[in-house]
Design an enzyme around this catalytic site. Structure first.
Site, PDB file in Angstrom:
ATOM      1  N   ASP A  31       0.864  -1.187   0.000  1.00 40.96           N
ATOM      2  CA  ASP A  31       0.000   0.000   0.000  1.00 40.96           C
ATOM      3  C   ASP A  31       0.898   1.234   0.000  1.00 40.96           C
ATOM      4  O   ASP A  31       1.955   1.230   0.651  1.00 40.96           O
ATOM      5  CB  ASP A  31      -0.886   0.009   1.263  1.00 40.96           C
ATOM      6  CG  ASP A  31      -2.112   0.878   1.110  1.00 40.96           C
ATOM      7  OD1 ASP A  31      -3.226   0.343   1.168  1.00 40.96           O
ATOM      8  OD2 ASP A  31      -1.954   2.105   0.906  1.00 40.96           O
ATOM      9  N   ALA A 119     -11.263  -5.989  -7.442  1.00 38.79           N
ATOM     10  CA  ALA A 119     -12.316  -5.155  -6.846  1.00 38.79           C
ATOM     11  C   ALA A 119     -12.748  -4.090  -7.848  1.00 38.79           C
ATOM     12  O   ALA A 119     -11.976  -3.184  -8.165  1.00 38.79           O
ATOM     13  CB  ALA A 119     -11.807  -4.512  -5.566  1.00 38.79           C
ATOM     14  N   TYR A 151     -13.372   7.894 -12.167  1.00 43.73           N
ATOM     15  CA  TYR A 151     -13.169   6.699 -11.333  1.00 43.73           C
ATOM     16  C   TYR A 151     -13.889   5.499 -11.938  1.00 43.73           C
ATOM     17  O   TYR A 151     -13.311   4.418 -12.111  1.00 43.73           O
ATOM     18  CB  TYR A 151     -13.678   6.972  -9.907  1.00 43.73           C
ATOM     19  CG  TYR A 151     -13.652   5.772  -9.009  1.00 43.73           C
ATOM     20  CD1 TYR A 151     -12.444   5.207  -8.612  1.00 43.73           C
ATOM     21  CD2 TYR A 151     -14.833   5.196  -8.549  1.00 43.73           C
ATOM     22  CE1 TYR A 151     -12.423   4.081  -7.788  1.00 43.73           C
ATOM     23  CE2 TYR A 151     -14.816   4.086  -7.721  1.00 43.73           C
ATOM     24  CZ  TYR A 151     -13.610   3.527  -7.349  1.00 43.73           C
ATOM     25  OH  TYR A 151     -13.593   2.423  -6.534  1.00 43.73           O
ATOM     26  N   LYS A 155     -12.325   1.890 -13.446  1.00 46.68           N
ATOM     27  CA  LYS A 155     -12.706   0.583 -12.905  1.00 46.68           C
ATOM     28  C   LYS A 155     -13.312  -0.296 -14.001  1.00 46.68           C
ATOM     29  O   LYS A 155     -13.146  -1.518 -13.990  1.00 46.68           O
ATOM     30  CB  LYS A 155     -13.692   0.756 -11.746  1.00 46.68           C
ATOM     31  CG  LYS A 155     -12.991   1.163 -10.479  1.00 46.68           C
ATOM     32  CD  LYS A 155     -12.009   0.087 -10.108  1.00 46.68           C
ATOM     33  CE  LYS A 155     -11.341   0.224  -8.811  1.00 46.68           C
ATOM     34  NZ  LYS A 155     -10.473  -0.922  -8.504  1.00 46.68           N
TER      35      LYS A 155
END
Ligand code: UDP
Length: 323
Positions: A31, A119, A151, A155
């Protein structure tokens, strides 16, 4: 099992990490703290089964090695949160598309047997005016001048990267469209509604409702979310599939504000704020966002267990212990 969680210091990633550590798995979190926080993983660092690297997946030099070590990868790394997305759309495009493409290229070189959970998000349904969404629904975006959709578009690109690699070389990847999730480690900082409302109610400050509060959401407890993701990624029939994951109980944002106020026992008043004042631009909010979960149930048998009131009570109790 050896598990890599990209974005594992984020809200959902850190809950996933804790869950797998508790099950005796070995977990490696990478991360860069762009959305995640050291606070979310600090306790996990006491475990022998936990490893961590502070790095950006675009350039992390251990990605090949850790991919080769992994039996499972949860790819959660992304720039998230409406406010962050509007503040730095270039970073969103780089991390969310180039980072994912790099990861899949490395997986196909290093470890084609690894289980992968990508995800994605309910945001990909875009401006489709339906009230409940099934995976085969149309994806509708408005004109491209607004960076508001940036965004969702990244995705959606991630979904296509995963689908392409599921076909060739046949990677074992399940694509989860996550609907609104709530639970421990979710911070108010990124503007999420539930931690914001709880925080405001506990301080008896005004509860800030964007728009008129008639927009609805369906909130899933993160404990349900991680169980569903675990089941999905271990089910071979889900590879190469896009699957909604969430809770289908729906509530308006105004009713949520009153429910939080009631559960806290707060004196807060309701304060209505225009989207322009909230986000600095004329923002197109999504009116409804409720998942149809039949595909998830058919693939895994899973249905969510925690009610919204139970989750709110749990979060309020945790917040009280902390303060
Ligand atoms: N929202 C609100 N007050 C806040 C933060 C958010 O009324 O202080 C609203 C927001 O406009 C949206 C809903 O709550 O309609 C859920 O927002 P969140 O950012 O948590 O998730 P998302 O928009 O991605 O569903």
């Amino acid at each position: 099992m050896n598990i890599l969680i990209t974005g594992g210091a984020g809200f959902i990633g850190s809950n996933l990490a804790a869950y797998h550590i508790a099950q005796g798995d070995s977990v490696f979190v990478v991360d860069d703290f762009s959305s995640g926080s050291i606070k979310n993983i600090v306790l996990l660092q006491n475990s022998r089964n936990f490893q961590f690297a502070k790095a950006d997946i675009l350039v992390w030099d251990k990605l090949n090695e850790v991919t080769a070590w992994s039996d499972r990868i949860y790819h959660m790394a992304a720039i998230v949160g409406v406010k962050n997305v509007l503040a730095d759309p270039r970073a969103v495009l780089a991390t969310n598309i180039t980072g994912t493409e790099r990861l899949f290229r490395i997986i196909s070189e290093e470890n084609q047997q690894v289980q992968i959970l990508l995800a994605s998000t309910s945001e990909v349904y875009g401006f489709n005016p339906k009230s409940s969404f099934i995976e085969s629904d149309d994806i509708i975006f408005k004109e491209s001048k607004s960076l508001r959709w940036c965004y969702a578009i990244t995705k959606l690109a991630d979904e296509y990267i995963a689908l392409a690699y599921a076909i060739n070389p046949g990677l074992k990847v399940a694509i989860a469209r996550l609907f609104n999730t709530i639970g421990p480690n979710q911070t108010q900082k990124h503007g999420w509604v539930v931690p914001s409302f709880i925080n405001q109610a506990m301080r008896n400050e005004s509860i800030t409702i964007y728009g008129d509060g008639s927009q609805t959401r369906s909130f899933c407890d993160v404990r349900d979310m991680i169980q569903a993701l675990d089941l999905l990624v271990s089910t071979p029939a889900s590879y190469g599939e896009v699957v909604n994951v969430g809770n289908n109980h729906e509530i308006s944002i105004l009713d949520l504000a009153y429910l939080v106020k009631d559960r806290v026992g707060s004196q807060s008043e309701m304060k209505f704020i225009s989207y322009k004042d909230a986000y600095g631009i004329q923002f197109d909010d999504i009116f409804h966002r409720r998942p149809i979960l039949s595909k998830l149930k058919q693939l895994t048998g899973f249905t969510p267990q925690w009610t919204l009131t139970e989750t709110l009570d749990f979060l309020i109790q945790m917040e009280r212990k902390r303060s």
